[in-house]
Design an enzyme around this catalytic site. Structure first.
Site, PDB file in Angstrom:
ATOM      1  N   GLU A 201       0.794  -1.234   0.000  1.00  0.00           N
ATOM      2  CA  GLU A 201       0.000   0.000   0.000  1.00  0.00           C
ATOM      3  C   GLU A 201       0.826   1.282   0.000  1.00  0.00           C
ATOM      4  O   GLU A 201       0.820   2.040   0.987  1.00  0.00           O
ATOM      5  CB  GLU A 201      -0.939   0.004   1.210  1.00  0.00           C
ATOM      6  CG  GLU A 201      -1.883  -1.162   1.254  1.00  0.00           C
ATOM      7  CD  GLU A 201      -2.884  -1.077   2.402  1.00  0.00           C
ATOM      8  OE1 GLU A 201      -2.733  -0.200   3.259  1.00  0.00           O
ATOM      9  OE2 GLU A 201      -3.821  -1.884   2.416  1.00  0.00           O
ATOM     10  N   GLU A 380      -5.663  -8.668   0.635  1.00  0.00           N
ATOM     11  CA  GLU A 380      -6.321  -8.380   1.925  1.00  0.00           C
ATOM     12  C   GLU A 380      -7.789  -8.061   1.705  1.00  0.00           C
ATOM     13  O   GLU A 380      -8.135  -7.326   0.769  1.00  0.00           O
ATOM     14  CB  GLU A 380      -5.710  -7.147   2.617  1.00  0.00           C
ATOM     15  CG  GLU A 380      -4.381  -7.369   3.275  1.00  0.00           C
ATOM     16  CD  GLU A 380      -3.829  -6.104   3.911  1.00  0.00           C
ATOM     17  OE1 GLU A 380      -4.610  -5.268   4.395  1.00  0.00           O
ATOM     18  OE2 GLU A 380      -2.595  -5.957   3.893  1.00  0.00           O
TER      19      GLU A 380
HETATM   20  C1  GCO Z   1      -3.440  -1.735   5.846  1.00  0.00           C
HETATM   21  C2  GCO Z   1      -2.631  -2.926   6.046  1.00  0.00           C
HETATM   22  C3  GCO Z   1      -2.950  -3.788   7.199  1.00  0.00           C
HETATM   23  C4  GCO Z   1      -4.120  -3.392   8.056  1.00  0.00           C
HETATM   24  C5  GCO Z   1      -5.423  -3.859   7.491  1.00  0.00           C
HETATM   25  C6  GCO Z   1      -6.626  -3.498   8.328  1.00  0.00           C
HETATM   26  O1  GCO Z   1      -4.202  -1.667   4.901  1.00  0.00           O
HETATM   27  O2  GCO Z   1      -3.379  -0.802   6.628  1.00  0.00           O
HETATM   28  O3  GCO Z   1      -2.129  -3.581   4.956  1.00  0.00           O
HETATM   29  O4  GCO Z   1      -1.740  -3.705   7.866  1.00  0.00           O
HETATM   30  O5  GCO Z   1      -3.972  -3.902   9.320  1.00  0.00           O
HETATM   31  O6  GCO Z   1      -5.619  -3.306   6.241  1.00  0.00           O
HETATM   32  O7  GCO Z   1      -6.751  -2.121   8.430  1.00  0.00           O
END
Ligand code: GCO
Length: 464
Positions: A201, A380
């Site tokens: 990200e 995710e």
């Molecule tokens: C993000 C990450 C994760 C988070 C998940 C939940 O998007 O911030 O990749 O580390 O924990 O997305 O918010």
């Protein structure tokens, strides 16, 4: 006479612009009862996984920027992390990885996305700790011995302190510094790991850290955020090139968070244009960079950054993180110029306050597929739901939508639920519980949540 013509002309221009900037799938709704009648179409090779990151589960990450941030206070003297919590021993996955791998097996999972902690592997610049690499090799061996495909993320938000102190990804040469670390990891794990995520990200790291201020170094400087965003994408390319030199067969991708940017009113041109501008800069920019080598970030009057790597297609797959949709309201003359409108009923909200909108997964996959036909992994997707009343439906609805995307010919190769176990949710601390397994932080005991049973149930059905 002319005045009479001006009004229809303005109306035509207004609706013409609306048409031009409106997302074709605005407010998409799907009929889930109909989707339930479709057979599962995920093939035998589909990867069914869960995801975590080192700092959020491992414990004892005491040499990175988040460790420092956890002890820091904001301008008002308040702790940076909710309730002043610290990751500390966290879920102790460093020592309990065998148990966690057994938990994956119990859910019929065949893949695991996790990250390696740079600050443990390269505690000082140029000094590598072989015992940390030994550890990750043992984790990979244990996964493989259990029929679980490792997907390794090389950067998941945390930086070693030495790197942070040098300016981290603000530095022009940060991609090379990162690539030297990547090289060491890949020389060690490359014969065993096929799937690599370079950076997790980029937009979240850059904008939370340098514009919103929720991540270290908690600055509020949009031009700096744009530079960091650019350098993270450059670091992706540097890592990609390095990995492919060592392991040409490796599959290397970038993980992009995909939000739905939706205008609160689809007839308000200002909202429509503003949300399109956000999407272009925050989402589309990744794909233009990956496919064409061109980076362009531009918010008129606030920040502008561009770059051309001259390298096209330096990626083998796209990792999509999808959680929610946001309705951004732009009021140039209002008190609050920028606001997120929340109009979803409570049953549609997660504990993070995020709107549950499964159709959005279809929309983001459609968008990614408009840029590339290379494989996509959902790296995710998940829900913070302490009461466990929404998890089962969340999982089912998102997988029904994913099934439709597969049916419609999108090149989707895997799905990783966030997360295997409850963990340290960055500035939110431990209260937000995303885990398939509940973690009791006093005893570190993991317990399967009832709602999580939906996941293996669908996996088993889809395998036939
Ligand atoms: C993000 C990450 C994760 C988070 C998940 C939940 O998007 O911030 O990749 O580390 O924990 O997305 O918010």
């Amino acid at each position: 006479m002319y005045a009479l013509l001006i009004i229809p002309a303005l109306v035509i221009v207004y609706f013409g612009l609306l048409f031009l900037f409106t997302d074709r799938q605005v407010n998409l709704r799907l009929d889930f009862n109909k989707l339930k009648k479709d057979p599962w179409r995920f093939g035998k090779d589909f990867l069914w996984g869960s995801a975590t990151s080192a700092h959020q589960v491992e414990g004892n990450c005491t040499n990175n920027n988040w460790f420092q941030f956890e002890s820091a206070v904001d301008e008002d003297g308040q702790p940076r992390i909710s309730n002043g919590q610290k990751a500390g021993v966290c879920c102790d996955q460093w020592n309990r990885y065998k148990e966690d791998i057994r938990l994956m097996k119990e859910l019929s999972l065949n893949a695991y996305r996790f990250s390696v902690e740079w600050s443990k592997i390269e505690p000082k610049q140029g000094e590598f700790d072989e015992s940390a690499l030994d550890h990750y090799e043992q984790v990979v061996d244990e996964l493989l011995a259990n029929g679980i495909e490792p997907m390794v993320t090389l950067h998941h938000f945390t930086n070693p302190i030495w790197f942070e102190e040098k300016g981290a990804f603000l530095q022009e040469d940060s991609p090379d510094i990162f690539a030297r670390f990547v090289e060491r990891v890949v020389r060690r794990l490359g014969s065993k790991v096929k799937l690599w995520c370079t950076i997790n990200e980029p937009s979240v790291y850059a904008f939370n850290g340098f514009f919103i201020g929720g991540f270290p170094p908690a600055e509020k400087n949009l031009p700096k955020a744009a530079v960091v965003f650019k350098n993270l994408l450059r670091a992706h390319t540097a890592a990609y090139t390095c990995i492919k030199e060592i392991e040409p067969q490796a599959q290397v991708g970038l993980v992009v968070v995909m939000l739905i940017y939706e205008p609160p009113s689809r007839w308000n041109l200002l909202d429509v244009v503003f949300n399109r501008l956000l999407r272009k800069n925050m989402s589309d920019s990744h794909f233009v960079y990956l496919t064409e080598g061109r980076f362009k970030f531009s918010i008129p009057g606030m920040a502008s950054e561009s770059y051309n790597s001259g390298i096209r297609d330096a990626f083998d797959f796209i990792g999509v993180n999808y959680y929610m949709r946001f309705l951004w309201k732009f009021s140039p003359f209002g008190k609050k110029k920028l606001d997120i409108i929340k109009n979803a009923p409570p049953e549609k909200l997660t504990d993070m306050g995020w709107e549950i909108y499964p159709e959005g997964l279809y929309r983001v996959l459609k968008l990614v597929s408009s840029f590339t036909s290379k494989p996509i992994y959902i790296t995710e997707n998940g829900i913070a739901d302490d009461s466990d009343t929404k998890r089962a439906k969340f999982i089912e609805d998102h997988l029904l939508v994913l099934n439709k995307a597969v049916d419609d010919g999108m090149n989707i190769k895997g799905y990783f639920y966030w997360s295997l176990i409850d963990n340290f949710e960055w500035a939110h601390g431990f209260e937000k519980r995303f885990g398939l397994y509940h973690v009791d932080y006093a005893t570190l005991k993991r317990t399967l949540r009832e709602g999580s049973r939906k996941y293996p149930e669908i996996i088993r059905k889809s395998r036939g």
